[in-house]
Design an enzyme around this catalytic site. Structure first.
Site, mmCIF file in Angstrom:
data_model
loop_
_atom_site.group_PDB
_atom_site.id
_atom_site.type_symbol
_atom_site.label_atom_id
_atom_site.label_comp_id
_atom_site.label_asym_id
_atom_site.label_seq_id
_atom_site.Cartn_x
_atom_site.Cartn_y
_atom_site.Cartn_z
ATOM 1 N N ASP A 157 -43.679 33.976 -39.302
ATOM 2 C CA ASP A 157 -44.607 35.096 -39.080
ATOM 3 C C ASP A 157 -43.865 36.336 -38.584
ATOM 4 O O ASP A 157 -44.315 37.019 -37.663
ATOM 5 C CB ASP A 157 -45.690 34.712 -38.060
ATOM 6 C CG ASP A 157 -46.476 33.481 -38.460
ATOM 7 O OD1 ASP A 157 -46.547 33.189 -39.670
ATOM 8 O OD2 ASP A 157 -47.007 32.788 -37.570
ATOM 9 N N ARG A 214 -49.466 34.169 -44.585
ATOM 10 C CA ARG A 214 -50.647 33.403 -44.222
ATOM 11 C C ARG A 214 -51.542 34.300 -43.377
ATOM 12 O O ARG A 214 -51.065 35.206 -42.679
ATOM 13 C CB ARG A 214 -50.275 32.122 -43.482
ATOM 14 C CG ARG A 214 -49.468 32.287 -42.202
ATOM 15 C CD ARG A 214 -49.182 30.933 -41.585
ATOM 16 N NE ARG A 214 -48.404 31.043 -40.349
ATOM 17 C CZ ARG A 214 -48.151 30.006 -39.549
ATOM 18 N NH1 ARG A 214 -48.608 28.798 -39.855
ATOM 19 N NH2 ARG A 214 -47.434 30.160 -38.450
ATOM 20 N N TRP A 216 -53.449 35.644 -40.503
ATOM 21 C CA TRP A 216 -53.651 35.534 -39.061
ATOM 22 C C TRP A 216 -55.125 35.748 -38.721
ATOM 23 O O TRP A 216 -55.664 35.120 -37.805
ATOM 24 C CB TRP A 216 -52.762 36.550 -38.354
ATOM 25 C CG TRP A 216 -52.783 36.468 -36.859
ATOM 26 C CD1 TRP A 216 -53.198 35.417 -36.090
ATOM 27 C CD2 TRP A 216 -52.347 37.475 -35.953
ATOM 28 N NE1 TRP A 216 -53.054 35.705 -34.756
ATOM 29 C CE2 TRP A 216 -52.525 36.963 -34.635
ATOM 30 C CE3 TRP A 216 -51.803 38.750 -36.106
ATOM 31 C CZ2 TRP A 216 -52.196 37.694 -33.500
ATOM 32 C CZ3 TRP A 216 -51.468 39.466 -34.976
ATOM 33 C CH2 TRP A 216 -51.671 38.949 -33.693
#
Length: 296
Positions: A157, A214, A216
Site C-alpha cells: 500500500d 486494492r 482502502w
C-alpha cells in the site's frame, strides 16, 4: 524570499525545519528554501499556515531528507505514533512544491507502516523527487497533487489516500513479493482518484504477485494509462481487500498497458479497460479540475 539550508554552515540555516520556523508569520508570498547537498536526518513539518513553499534540492542523489519513525515508534506522550504521525516530511500548507531531492523513511522492512511523505496540502507538486520506504511510503491525504518524473518505492500500500493525484512519467518500484502498489480512498462522487500517465512499473529481483491496487475505501478510483508493467504484476491485477461489496463501487481502470505485466484478458472482471475516447479525458488539466501544476 530565499533561504539556504546547508549542513556545513555556509547557508542561512543548518536544518530544514529551522528554515521553515524562521519564516516571518506575516510573510504570505512564495518562499524558496534551497537545500545544499547532504543527508538531513530530521523530521520536518510544513505547517498549515505556511506561505507557498518551494523546497529546491541540488539533485535527488545528493540531497536527502531522512528519518525513521514508524507506526510503533513511541511519541513524546509515550504512546505509539501510528501511521499518520510517522512521516519524515509532513506537509499541511495550502500550496507546496518539492524538486530535486530524496525523501526517505529509513525505518526498514517489517517495521509496519512508515510514511516518507505525508501530504495533506491543498495543492502539491513533486518534480524529480525520490520517495523511499517500505509500507505506506506516500500518503496523499487531500486536495490535488502532481508527481512528475518521480521515483516511488515500497512494498505494501505504498501509495495511499484520498487525494486526486496524477503520477506523470514516474517510476513505481515494488521491493517485495505479494505487495500492493496503491490503496486509494477516493471520496464518493469524486471524478478522479489516482491516475498514472505514461509511467513504468518495476520491481526487485524475483519479486512477483504484486497487485496494482486494492480499495482502502469503497469508492476507490485508480487508473493506469499507457503504463509499462514488468512481470511482477499478477495477471488479475486488482484485489478487493477481502470485501466483495467494494467490487461494485470501486473504479479500477487501464488503457494500453504494455510489458509482461499487461494482461487485459486476465484482469479482475470488476475492473475495466478504457476505450480511446474515455482515455482521452485523462489529461492533467482535466484530472486536476483546471489547475495547472506549474509550481511556485
Amino acid at each position: 524570499m530565499l533561504i539556504t539550508v546547508a549542513k556545513d554552515g555556509t547557508g542561512d540555516c543548518l536544518t530544514l525545519q529551522e528554515a521553515l520556523d524562521n519564516i516571518p508569520e506575516e510573510h504570505d508570498i512564495v518562499v524558496t528554501i534551497r537545500i545544499k547537498p547532504g543527508v538531513y536526518e530530521e523530521k520536518v513539518t510544513v505547517a498549515s499556515g505556511a506561505p507557498p513553499i518551494l523546497l529546491l534540492g541540488e539533485d535527488p542523489q545528493s540531497t536527502i531528507l531522512s528519518w525513521s519513525d514508524n507506526a510503533h515508534t513511541l511519541g513524546p506522550d509515550g504512546e505509539p505514533l501510528g501511521t499518520f504521525r510517522s512521516g519524515t516530511l509532513n506537509v499541511f500548507a495550502e500550496r507546496f512544491t518539492a524538486e530535486n531531492l530524496t525523501i526517505r523513511n529509513a525505518s526498514g522492512p517489517g517495521t509496519g507502516q512508515a510514511v516518507a511523505a505525508f501530504v495533506n496540502a491543498g495543492y502539491a507538486v513533486f518534480r524529480r523527487v525520490r520517495l523511499l520506504g517500505d509500507q505506506d511510503t506516500l500518503y496523499t491525504g487531500q486536495g490535488k497533487q502532481y508527481y512528475n518524473e518521480c521515483y516511488i518505492e515500497g512494498d505494501v500500500d505504498y501509495i495511499f489516500g484520498a487525494a486526486t493525484a496524477v503520477f506523470d512519467h514516474c517510476q513505481i518500484h515494488t521491493k517485495r513479493s505479494r505487495g500492493y502498489i496503491t490503496a486509494a480512498s477516493t471520496p464518493e462522487g469524486t471524478s478522479f482518484g489516482y491516475v498514472f500517465l505514461d509511467c513504468e512499473i518495476t520491481s526487485g529481483e524475483g519479486v512477483g504477485e504484486v497487485y496494482l491496487g486494492r480499495p482502502w475505501r469503497s469508492y476507490a478510483h485508480t487508473a493506469f494509462i499507457r503504463t509499462v508493467m514488468d512481470n511482477s504484476i499478477i495477471p488479475e491485477g486488482w484485489h478487493n481487500w477481502g470485501q466483495p461489496d467494494r467490487e461494485r463501487t470501486s473504479r479500477y481502470e487501464e488503457f494500453e498497458s504494455t510489458g509482461p505485466g499487461a494482461n487485459p484478458q486476465s484482469r479482475a472482471a470488476w475492473s475495466r479497460q478504457l476505450t480511446a475516447k474515455e482515455a482521452s479525458e485523462y489529461r492533467v488539466f482535466n484530472i486536476l479540475g483546471g489547475w495547472h501544476p506549474e509550481g511556485y
